[in-house]
Design an enzyme around this catalytic site. Structure first.
Site, PDB file in Angstrom:
ATOM      1  N   ASP A  63      29.854  16.741 -11.325  1.00 36.31           N
ATOM      2  CA  ASP A  63      29.536  17.198 -12.316  1.00 36.31           C
ATOM      3  C   ASP A  63      27.326  17.020 -11.779  1.00 36.31           C
ATOM      4  O   ASP A  63      26.264  18.077 -12.382  1.00 36.31           O
ATOM      5  CB  ASP A  63      29.305  16.236 -13.301  1.00 36.31           C
ATOM      6  CG  ASP A  63      30.863  16.815 -13.587  1.00 36.31           C
ATOM      7  OD1 ASP A  63      31.636  17.126 -13.575  1.00 36.31           O
ATOM      8  OD2 ASP A  63      30.395  15.841 -15.083  1.00 36.31           O
ATOM      9  N   GLY A  84      32.397  17.068 -22.698  1.00 39.75           N
ATOM     10  CA  GLY A  84      33.007  17.625 -21.026  1.00 39.75           C
ATOM     11  C   GLY A  84      32.002  18.486 -20.612  1.00 39.75           C
ATOM     12  O   GLY A  84      32.387  19.174 -19.933  1.00 39.75           O
ATOM     13  N   PRO A  98      26.255  18.471 -26.418  1.00 41.52           N
ATOM     14  CA  PRO A  98      26.367  17.255 -27.143  1.00 41.52           C
ATOM     15  C   PRO A  98      26.871  16.373 -25.648  1.00 41.52           C
ATOM     16  O   PRO A  98      27.386  16.566 -25.415  1.00 41.52           O
ATOM     17  CB  PRO A  98      27.636  18.117 -27.472  1.00 41.52           C
ATOM     18  CG  PRO A  98      27.914  19.135 -26.294  1.00 41.52           C
ATOM     19  CD  PRO A  98      26.747  19.684 -26.850  1.00 41.52           C
ATOM     20  N   SER A 114      26.316  13.581 -18.977  1.00 40.02           N
ATOM     21  CA  SER A 114      25.752  12.023 -18.020  1.00 40.02           C
ATOM     22  C   SER A 114      25.287  12.623 -17.040  1.00 40.02           C
ATOM     23  O   SER A 114      24.416  12.003 -16.373  1.00 40.02           O
ATOM     24  CB  SER A 114      27.485  11.276 -17.875  1.00 40.02           C
ATOM     25  OG  SER A 114      28.660  11.876 -17.205  1.00 40.02           O
ATOM     26  N   ALA A 115      25.776  13.843 -15.768  1.00 36.03           N
ATOM     27  CA  ALA A 115      25.315  13.820 -14.335  1.00 36.03           C
ATOM     28  C   ALA A 115      24.211  15.003 -15.157  1.00 36.03           C
ATOM     29  O   ALA A 115      23.029  14.720 -14.092  1.00 36.03           O
ATOM     30  CB  ALA A 115      25.908  14.797 -14.402  1.00 36.03           C
TER      31      ALA A 115
HETATM   32  N1  ATP Z   1      21.299  13.105 -23.869  1.00 37.28           N
HETATM   33  C1  ATP Z   1      21.240  11.991 -23.561  1.00 37.28           C
HETATM   34  N2  ATP Z   1      20.868   9.989 -24.242  1.00 37.28           N
HETATM   35  C2  ATP Z   1      21.197   9.309 -23.518  1.00 37.28           C
HETATM   36  N3  ATP Z   1      22.336   9.391 -22.854  1.00 37.28           N
HETATM   37  C3  ATP Z   1      23.095  10.058 -22.459  1.00 37.28           C
HETATM   38  C4  ATP Z   1      22.186  11.514 -23.285  1.00 37.28           C
HETATM   39  N4  ATP Z   1      23.816  12.322 -22.548  1.00 37.28           N
HETATM   40  C5  ATP Z   1      24.712  11.765 -21.797  1.00 37.28           C
HETATM   41  N5  ATP Z   1      23.944  10.389 -22.006  1.00 37.28           N
HETATM   42  C6  ATP Z   1      24.915   8.974 -21.643  1.00 37.28           C
HETATM   43  O1  ATP Z   1      26.138  10.163 -20.795  1.00 37.28           O
HETATM   44  C7  ATP Z   1      27.426   9.768 -21.994  1.00 37.28           C
HETATM   45  C8  ATP Z   1      28.357  10.737 -21.746  1.00 37.28           C
HETATM   46  O2  ATP Z   1      28.865  10.257 -20.668  1.00 37.28           O
HETATM   47  P1  ATP Z   1      30.363  11.117 -20.676  1.00 37.28           P
HETATM   48  O3  ATP Z   1      30.768  11.539 -18.766  1.00 37.28           O
HETATM   49  O4  ATP Z   1      31.193   9.858 -20.880  1.00 37.28           O
HETATM   50  O5  ATP Z   1      30.924  12.664 -21.727  1.00 37.28           O
HETATM   51  P2  ATP Z   1      30.017  13.627 -20.914  1.00 37.28           P
HETATM   52  O6  ATP Z   1      29.315  13.920 -19.757  1.00 37.28           O
HETATM   53  O7  ATP Z   1      29.083  14.826 -22.149  1.00 37.28           O
HETATM   54  O8  ATP Z   1      31.501  14.804 -20.629  1.00 37.28           O
HETATM   55  P3  ATP Z   1      31.960  15.154 -18.949  1.00 37.28           P
HETATM   56  O9  ATP Z   1      31.886  14.179 -17.785  1.00 37.28           O
HETATM   57  O10 ATP Z   1      33.918  15.125 -19.393  1.00 37.28           O
HETATM   58  O11 ATP Z   1      31.324  16.085 -18.823  1.00 37.28           O
HETATM   59  C9  ATP Z   1      26.725   9.001 -22.986  1.00 37.28           C
HETATM   60  O12 ATP Z   1      27.970   7.335 -23.553  1.00 37.28           O
HETATM   61  C10 ATP Z   1      25.444   8.403 -22.876  1.00 37.28           C
HETATM   62  O13 ATP Z   1      25.314   7.267 -22.197  1.00 37.28           O
HETATM   63  C1  MEV Z   2      36.920  14.447 -15.544  1.00 35.98           C
HETATM   64  C2  MEV Z   2      35.987  14.891 -14.326  1.00 35.98           C
HETATM   65  O1  MEV Z   2      36.612  15.536 -13.510  1.00 35.98           O
HETATM   66  C3  MEV Z   2      34.893  15.699 -14.536  1.00 35.98           C
HETATM   67  C4  MEV Z   2      34.140  14.696 -15.674  1.00 35.98           C
HETATM   68  O2  MEV Z   2      33.271  16.199 -16.249  1.00 35.98           O
HETATM   69  C5  MEV Z   2      35.250  13.531 -14.069  1.00 35.98           C
HETATM   70  C6  MEV Z   2      34.692  13.918 -11.997  1.00 35.98           C
HETATM   71  O3  MEV Z   2      34.947  14.379 -11.523  1.00 35.98           O
HETATM   72  O4  MEV Z   2      34.102  13.323 -12.303  1.00 35.98           O
HETATM   73 MG    MG Z   3      29.309  13.048 -17.602  1.00 36.03          MG
END
Ligand code: ATP
Ligand code: MEV
Ligand code: MG
Length: 305
Positions: A144, A97, A93, A101-102
């Site tokens: 990440d 979290g 998703p 993004s990573a």
């Molecule tokens: N499958 C995907 N296709 C395109 N972009 C993506 C995809 N997955 C993530 N992203 C990019 O990453 C962003 C989400 O990253 P964000 O760091 O805000 O949340 P997360 O990585 O899911 O959670 P967290 O950083 O807390 O682990 C999206 O808005 C988009 O820009």
């Molecule tokens: C909130 C945070 O600690 C984790 C996000 O998955 C940000 C980071 O470590 O880059």
């Molecule tokens: Mg992220």
């Protein structure tokens, strides 16, 4: 003749895992240690030479676009590539979290690296991935992107690989996405407003991680869970909890989980529970209004498929 056509049609696909945090999100951005664990939910990226830049994902099809595809556009810019087509699909998703993004950043770096024969090592891909998260989010720890590159259970800041986690992992998604960049900014503001108090909270999270590392090494899941519960309370203190996340956390604990906490940036998104009865914990999370995902730890980082 057809050989040339066939070669042109080939594309490279790489995938990279998402992660959960056992301990230390947010505090790791301020220099404290954290422990994260790659999970069997992956983002897949195919790359192919093309006559322009095209990025296709569940978010839409664009060229270089820093609004819709900030991480992928930054990868393409960093690699200095102008002729590439990238196609993304993911089990993760987005904005929840689990390190989506990573995973998208590392899988895209790896797919273009292989497709164009750029020759970067995994260590260099992890470093570039970290720089991209810093640029896009304004702040980021290496956690990440490092875990997505190398897999396994990893202690940051030393980048030490710990033993695998053998217990069940159940994720509960509130289905309220958030942007890590926004949550990081809010935490930064709270620290600025109440520096003495918030510094102690950050340092105490670091102490939990250090104690938690012993429990991971001893495979003492009961102590590990109790420490995760304390870490959850401190994430609430940092202001990244929500009523929905707490409802799922308490549902998982009441169903017998070793421990449960927010994972990742919080402010929405997911919580995680460790348990030896994943089905029971998953149905408690669903009954409390969350979407449950049963998964496992994986030693597999970024790979070519
Ligand atoms: N499958 C995907 N296709 C395109 N972009 C993506 C995809 N997955 C993530 N992203 C990019 O990453 C962003 C989400 O990253 P964000 O760091 O805000 O949340 P997360 O990585 O899911 O959670 P967290 O950083 O807390 O682990 C999206 O808005 C988009 O820009
Ligand atoms: C909130 C945070 O600690 C984790 C996000 O998955 C940000 C980071 O470590 O880059
Ligand atoms: Mg992220």
């Amino acid at each position: 003749m057809s050989f040339g056509l066939l070669e042109n049609d080939l594309m490279i696909t790489c995938s990279a895992p998402g992660k959960i945090y056992l301990f230390g999100e947010h505090a790791v951005v301020y220099g404290e240690p954290a422990i994260a664990c790659a999970v069997e939910l992956r983002t897949h990226v195919s790359a192919k030479r093309s006559d322009a830049v095209t990025i296709s994902s569940g978010l839409g099809t664009t060229g270089l676009d820093y609004e819709i595809h900030p991480y992928v556009s930054s990868v393409i810019e960093k690699l200095g590539v102008m002729e590439i087509s990238v196609d993304i699909s993911s089990d993760l998703p987005v904005g929840s979290g689990l390190g989506s993004s990573a995973a998208v950043t590392i899988a895209t770096l790896a797919a273009i690296n292989t497709e164009l024969g750029l020759g970067y090592s995994h260590r260099e891909l992890a470093r570039m991935g970290h720089e991209i998260e810093q640029e896009v989010q304004g702040a980021a720890s290496p956690t990440d992107t490092f875990v997505s590159t190398f897999g396994g259970v990893v202690e940051i800041t030393s980048r030490k690989r710990l033993d695998s986690l053998d217990c069940g992992i159940v994720i509960g998604n509130t289905n309220r996405p958030k942007k890590t960049a926004v949550i990081l900014e809010e935490v930064k503001r709270r620290i600025k407003d109440f520096p003495d108090i918030m510094d102690s909270v950050i340092k105490t999270i670091g102490s939990i991680t250090k104690r938690g590392e012993i429990s991971v090494l001893e495979k003492d899941y009961r102590s590990l869970g109790r420490l995760m519960n304390i870490n959850h309370g401190l994430l609430d203190a940092l202001g990244v909890g929500t009523a929905e996340l707490s409802a799922l956390v308490y549902a998982a604990r009441n169903a017998g989980a070793f421990g449960a906490k927010i994972t990742g940036a919080g402010g929405g998104g997911c919580m995680v529970a460790l348990t030896d009865s994943p089905l029971k914990v998953a149905s408690a999370i669903e009954a409390a209004g969350g979407q449950a995902i049963i998964t496992r730890s994986t030693p597999l980082g970024v790979v070519q498929e």
